[in-house]
Design an enzyme around this catalytic site. Structure first.
Site, PDB file in Angstrom:
ATOM      1  N   HIS A  28       0.834  -1.196   0.000  1.00 25.27           N
ATOM      2  CA  HIS A  28       0.000   0.000   0.000  1.00 25.27           C
ATOM      3  C   HIS A  28       0.875   1.255   0.000  1.00 25.27           C
ATOM      4  O   HIS A  28       1.524   1.572   0.979  1.00 25.27           O
ATOM      5  CB  HIS A  28      -0.887  -0.030   1.254  1.00 25.27           C
ATOM      6  CG  HIS A  28      -1.810   1.131   1.366  1.00 25.27           C
ATOM      7  ND1 HIS A  28      -1.619   2.145   2.284  1.00 25.27           N
ATOM      8  CD2 HIS A  28      -2.937   1.442   0.681  1.00 25.27           C
ATOM      9  CE1 HIS A  28      -2.595   3.020   2.166  1.00 25.27           C
ATOM     10  NE2 HIS A  28      -3.408   2.616   1.202  1.00 25.27           N
ATOM     11  N   GLU A  55       1.271  -0.708  -5.136  1.00 25.65           N
ATOM     12  CA  GLU A  55       0.170   0.210  -5.416  1.00 25.65           C
ATOM     13  C   GLU A  55       0.652   1.604  -5.820  1.00 25.65           C
ATOM     14  O   GLU A  55       1.604   2.125  -5.235  1.00 25.65           O
ATOM     15  CB  GLU A  55      -0.735   0.353  -4.185  1.00 25.65           C
ATOM     16  CG  GLU A  55      -2.017   1.079  -4.535  1.00 25.65           C
ATOM     17  CD  GLU A  55      -2.648   1.859  -3.393  1.00 25.65           C
ATOM     18  OE1 GLU A  55      -1.962   2.193  -2.414  1.00 25.65           O
ATOM     19  OE2 GLU A  55      -3.843   2.154  -3.499  1.00 25.65           O
ATOM     20  N   ASP A  57      -1.219   5.358  -6.282  1.00 24.81           N
ATOM     21  CA  ASP A  57      -2.330   6.301  -6.401  1.00 24.81           C
ATOM     22  C   ASP A  57      -1.894   7.313  -7.450  1.00 24.81           C
ATOM     23  O   ASP A  57      -0.750   7.782  -7.434  1.00 24.81           O
ATOM     24  CB  ASP A  57      -2.584   7.004  -5.069  1.00 24.81           C
ATOM     25  CG  ASP A  57      -3.077   6.033  -3.999  1.00 24.81           C
ATOM     26  OD1 ASP A  57      -4.025   5.287  -4.273  1.00 24.81           O
ATOM     27  OD2 ASP A  57      -2.501   6.039  -2.891  1.00 24.81           O
ATOM     28  N   HIS A  70      -0.904  10.329  -3.419  1.00 25.53           N
ATOM     29  CA  HIS A  70      -2.193   9.899  -2.870  1.00 25.53           C
ATOM     30  C   HIS A  70      -3.260  10.984  -2.932  1.00 25.53           C
ATOM     31  O   HIS A  70      -4.411  10.726  -3.291  1.00 25.53           O
ATOM     32  CB  HIS A  70      -2.039   9.437  -1.416  1.00 25.53           C
ATOM     33  CG  HIS A  70      -3.341   9.031  -0.806  1.00 25.53           C
ATOM     34  ND1 HIS A  70      -4.153   9.898  -0.098  1.00 25.53           N
ATOM     35  CD2 HIS A  70      -4.017   7.857  -0.839  1.00 25.53           C
ATOM     36  CE1 HIS A  70      -5.234   9.275   0.291  1.00 25.53           C
ATOM     37  NE2 HIS A  70      -5.179   8.030  -0.144  1.00 25.53           N
ATOM     38  N   GLU A 160      -4.355   3.216  -8.851  1.00 26.94           N
ATOM     39  CA  GLU A 160      -5.690   3.724  -8.514  1.00 26.94           C
ATOM     40  C   GLU A 160      -5.878   5.091  -9.145  1.00 26.94           C
ATOM     41  O   GLU A 160      -5.064   5.998  -8.910  1.00 26.94           O
ATOM     42  CB  GLU A 160      -5.868   3.848  -6.988  1.00 26.94           C
ATOM     43  CG  GLU A 160      -7.234   4.452  -6.654  1.00 26.94           C
ATOM     44  CD  GLU A 160      -7.449   4.762  -5.172  1.00 26.94           C
ATOM     45  OE1 GLU A 160      -6.654   4.307  -4.328  1.00 26.94           O
ATOM     46  OE2 GLU A 160      -8.419   5.492  -4.880  1.00 26.94           O
TER      47      GLU A 160
HETATM   48  O1  G3P Z   1      -6.664   1.684  -2.835  1.00 24.79           O
HETATM   49  C1  G3P Z   1      -6.852   0.955  -1.672  1.00 24.79           C
HETATM   50  C2  G3P Z   1      -6.667   1.907  -0.594  1.00 24.79           C
HETATM   51  O2  G3P Z   1      -5.414   2.479  -0.839  1.00 24.79           O
HETATM   52  C3  G3P Z   1      -7.736   2.932  -0.637  1.00 24.79           C
HETATM   53  O3  G3P Z   1      -7.498   3.926   0.237  1.00 24.79           O
HETATM   54  O4  G3P Z   1      -7.070   6.270   0.591  1.00 24.79           O
HETATM   55  O5  G3P Z   1      -5.225   4.655   0.848  1.00 24.79           O
HETATM   56  O6  G3P Z   1      -6.061   5.225  -1.400  1.00 24.79           O
HETATM   57  P1  G3P Z   1      -6.415   5.057   0.042  1.00 24.79           P
HETATM   58 CA    CA Z   2      -5.131   3.711  -2.900  1.00 19.52          CA
END
Ligand code: G3P
Ligand code: CA
Length: 335
Positions: A28, A55, A57, A70, A160
């Site tokens: 994450h 991941e 963002d 993010h 994402e």
């Molecule tokens: O994308 C999964 C998780 O990361 C969603 O929450 O706010 O950390 O992007 P966030």
């Molecule tokens: Ca995310």
């Protein structure tokens, strides 16, 4: 009809057993428990720690370049307020979309801070020499591909699309921009190394229907009270009808921990069974040592509930090393 119902029930019960074989560790924002989130250093560490997917963002710069960040604004994870004082909007935020990539490359990324300027997680990477850049999505994919080659261990990516409706209102569409980066990196030839995720169902529908992307799509599920991008009704999404609709365009769901775990003395929330009935993968977020549900005593216990009892297909975690070690230990136990 009656026979059909039994078959569905059997499949729902067997699915966790079948899918538990391939549980994936999703880093994450990288190994963000150890290094500032979404830095290339955090991603390299996550790769070395055995994450299956890293991941990203993704938001856009003023010149339309997908960068790995993010928030749609820069001040909580970079020194933008020092480098470009006076460039905040009236609401006090320094939006990435107001800066060119060349400007953003002048910034240094730091451990996430709150509105008070203090670290959100106090025991994590300290403030100090400013070492890290904000990466573009293309740079980050190049890093992952390079590490896949040099280590001989293949990890995938998990971008994402952040706030796509907001971006469109600002005049930039992130969907074609992100897809172009993935295509240029050759990922259309290895779609199994990509998951695309979004909170906004309309964006996922576009990816599926308009762009017919080869990548599996993950519907993130939030709470209506969070006021995520646009007007998605997450309560409706978690009903039988809602999950049936999600299954028409997505390969899986990404609920937050609290949407599945309701306490040590209770079974998983119905959402888990609904997802299973529709053959959807389940990748909950976010597993952090510092944020345990109140009635759980350890991170290991949390992993046990989700990976063993609920048999989810993967987890988003800031600590990919701990999840990897837990899964490897479980595999040995099974043998
Ligand atoms: O994308 C999964 C998780 O990361 C969603 O929450 O706010 O950390 O992007 P966030
Ligand atoms: Ca995310």
């Amino acid at each position: 009809m009656r026979k059909h119902r039994w078959l569905l029930l059997l499949l729902a019960l067997a699915a966790p057993l079948m899918q538990a074989q391939n549980q994936v560790v999703i880093a994450h924002r990288g190994a963000s428990g150890y290094l500032p989130e979404h830095t290339l250093a955090a991603k390299a560490m996550a790769h070395a720690q055995g994450a299956d997917f890293l991941e990203q963002d993704v938001v856009l710069t003023r010149d339309g370049v997908p960068i790995v960040l993010h928030d749609v604004h820069l001040e909580t994870t970079t020194d933008v307020a020092l480098v470009f004082p006076g460039r905040a909007r009236k609401d006090g935020h320094y939006y990435a979309i107001d800066f060119s990539l060349a400007e953003i490359k002048q910034l240094r990324a730091n451990e996430r801070v709150g509105k008070d300027g203090k670290p959100v997680f106090s025991g994590r990477y300290p403030a100090g020499p400013r070492l890290f850049e904000v990466p573009t999505l293309a740079e980050e994919i190049a890093l992952v591909q390079g590490l896949n080659t040099s280590t001989g261990r293949t990890a995938g990516i998990y971008p994402e699309l952040k706030a796509p409706q907001w971006h469109i209102e600002q005049g930039l569409d992130p969907v074609p921009a992100v897809l172009a980066v993935l295509r240029d990196a050759g990922l259309e030839r290895t779609p199994e190394l990509v998951f695309l995720q979004c909170f906004d169902d309309r964006t996922l529908l576009r990816l599926k229907q308009e762009y017919q992307v080869p990548y599996p799509l993950i519907q993130l599920i939030g709470e209506n009270s969070w006021r995520e991008d646009g007007a998605v009704d997450y309560d409706a999404m978690q009903t039988a009808e809602g999950m049936a609709r999600v299954a028409t365009y997505a390969s899986g769901i990404g609920p937050w921990i609290g949407q599945l775990y309701r306490g040590a003395d209770q079974d998983a929330a119905p959402l888990l069974a609904l997802a299973r009935q529709h053959g959807l993968l389940v990748h909950p977020y976010t597993f952090r040592t510092e944020q345990l549900p109140p009635d759980l005593e350890s991170f290991e216990q949390l992993l046990s509930v989700f990976l063993d009892d609920f048999a989810v297909d993967g987890i988003f975690t800031d600590f990919p090393d701990l999840a990897r070690a837990y899964l490897d230990r479980s595999e040995k136990t099974v043998e």
